[in-house]
Design a protein around this motif. Structure first.
Motif, short mmCIF file in Angstrom:
data_model
loop_
_atom_site.label_atom_id
_atom_site.label_comp_id
_atom_site.label_asym_id
_atom_site.label_seq_id
_atom_site.Cartn_x
_atom_site.Cartn_y
_atom_site.Cartn_z
N LEU A 7 0.85 -1.18 0.00
CA LEU A 7 0.00 0.00 0.00
C LEU A 7 0.89 1.24 0.00
O LEU A 7 1.78 1.37 0.84
CB LEU A 7 -0.90 0.01 1.24
N LYS A 8 0.67 2.16 -0.95
CA LYS A 8 1.44 3.41 -1.02
C LYS A 8 0.53 4.58 -0.66
O LYS A 8 -0.57 4.71 -1.19
CB LYS A 8 2.04 3.61 -2.41
N ILE A 9 1.04 5.44 0.24
CA ILE A 9 0.29 6.63 0.68
C ILE A 9 1.15 7.86 0.43
O ILE A 9 2.33 7.89 0.80
CB ILE A 9 -0.06 6.52 2.17
N ILE A 10 0.54 8.89 -0.21
CA ILE A 10 1.25 10.15 -0.46
C ILE A 10 0.46 11.26 0.22
O ILE A 10 -0.56 11.73 -0.31
CB ILE A 10 1.38 10.43 -1.97
N PRO A 11 0.88 11.70 1.40
CA PRO A 11 0.10 12.71 2.14
C PRO A 11 0.22 14.10 1.53
O PRO A 11 1.26 14.47 0.97
CB PRO A 11 0.74 12.67 3.53
#
Length: 339
Positions: A7-11
């Motif tokens: 899972l990739k998250i870019i805030p």
């Protein structure tokens, strides 16, 4: 997550990433990619009475936390911006305090398991648990180093570095609910102490030294006394079956104390709570850390005859030790060697 999950998250804003309930925390900037992957190893929930401080120290040394910090560009000699000695000292401190946390809890139990060791002495579950904690941390950080511990571990990897450990110095005191027990961890380089740590759990005192540096207790520099008169001196003794101490020194010193832990004896000498320490017989794990701490505090350590004290791993040999603040040493040698 399963093992194949990613899972990739870019805030859009700065965020704090917390791992393991906040045990590891990191502030990440905007647009920083956070990658979360599943693990092949399942997680287990363990109920324990150990403090968060214990697991913080354990996690630090096992490398638990957020990966990817630092990177190869920040590495220097394999230890980031720190030296080998600093890394070893931090490991020894955390290992001693982590084991001390456990010992403190066990010391409060109404009953603990007690066993007979091969020499006919007493050893407890606390000795074994403390040893396991310390040696596991050392193996994780320095897998090629030699390790010798009082109870069960004797690992020879043909390294010039050797860890020498007393996981519970003062087992008799511990069994009888006496608070005078300690943890001693030393790193030798070619049989010469390089790093030494002594932790006294019941009073939360952490003594430490690195060869060539200052002796410390809880981050504060300590020195031996500058007392030069034998009649004003305080002496700490270990076991003295032949009565050599009582016959020669007891009449001429101010006072005599016995704590039942060689490591504590040397720590108290280093910080100025005593002026002289006499031990009729010693093992390397009893005194390796304490010898370094005393010397870095300005003290002197010899055998009874004034010869240099050398750590002797032929444990069947009697290896006596005389330590002092330095100024008293010559006069003490005269008194203890009188016919």
């Amino acid at each position: 997550f399963g093992a194949g999950t990613e899972l990739k998250i870019i805030p859009d804003t700065e965020v704090y990433v917390l791992v393991d309930g906040g045990r590891a925390t990191n502030l990440l900037k905007t647009k920083k990619v956070i990658t979360i992957t599943g693990s092949k190893m399942p997680a287990y929930l363990i109920k324990t009475s150990q403090s968060r401080g214990f697991f913080d120290r354990l996690g630090t040394n096992l490398g638990w936390g957020i990966g990817g910090e630092g990177g190869e560009a920040d590495q220097k000699n394999g230890y980031g911006e720190t030296t080998f000695e600093e890394v070893a000292l931090e490991l020894a401190r955390n290992a001693a305090m982590g084991a001390g946390d456990v010992l403190r809890e066990l010391h409060r139990k109404e009953e603990i398991e007690i066993f007979e060791n091969p020499k006919g002495g007493k050893v407890t579950e606390a000795d074994y648990l403390s040893e396991n904690i310390i040696t596991s941390l050392i193996r994780n950080k320095f897998p090629d180093h030699d390790i010798i511990s009082e109870e069960t571990v004797w690992e020879d990897n043909n390294s010039k570095y050797r860890w020498v450990i007393d996981p519970l110095d003062g087992t008799g005191n511990f069994i009888h609910k006496n608070p005078n027990y300690s943890v001693s961890v030393a790193l030798l380089e070619e049989n010469d102490p390089l790093v030494g740590v002594i932790y006294i759990p019941e009073i939360d005192q952490l003594y430490s030294a690195v060869r060539g540096g200052n002796a410390m207790v809880n981050g504060n520099v300590i020195k031996t006394t500058n007392r030069g008169e034998i009649r004003e001196s305080m002496l700490i003794t270990g076991h003295d079956p032949k009565g050599e101490l009582l016959s020669s020194l007891y009449p001429v010193v101010k006072g005599v104390r016995r704590y039942g832990s060689a490591a504590i004896n040397l720590a108290y000498l280093a910080c100025g709570s005593a002026d002289v320490v006499w031990e009729w017989d010693t093992n390397p794990w009893d005194v390796a850390a304490g010898i370094l701490i005393v010397k870095c505090a300005g003290g002197r350590v010899t055998k009874k005859n004034g010869e240099e004290y050398i750590l002797d791993f032929k444990i069947d040999n009697v290896n006596e030790l005389l330590a002092s603040n330095g100024q008293l040493h010559s006069n003490i040698l005269v008194e203890i060697n009188k016919d």
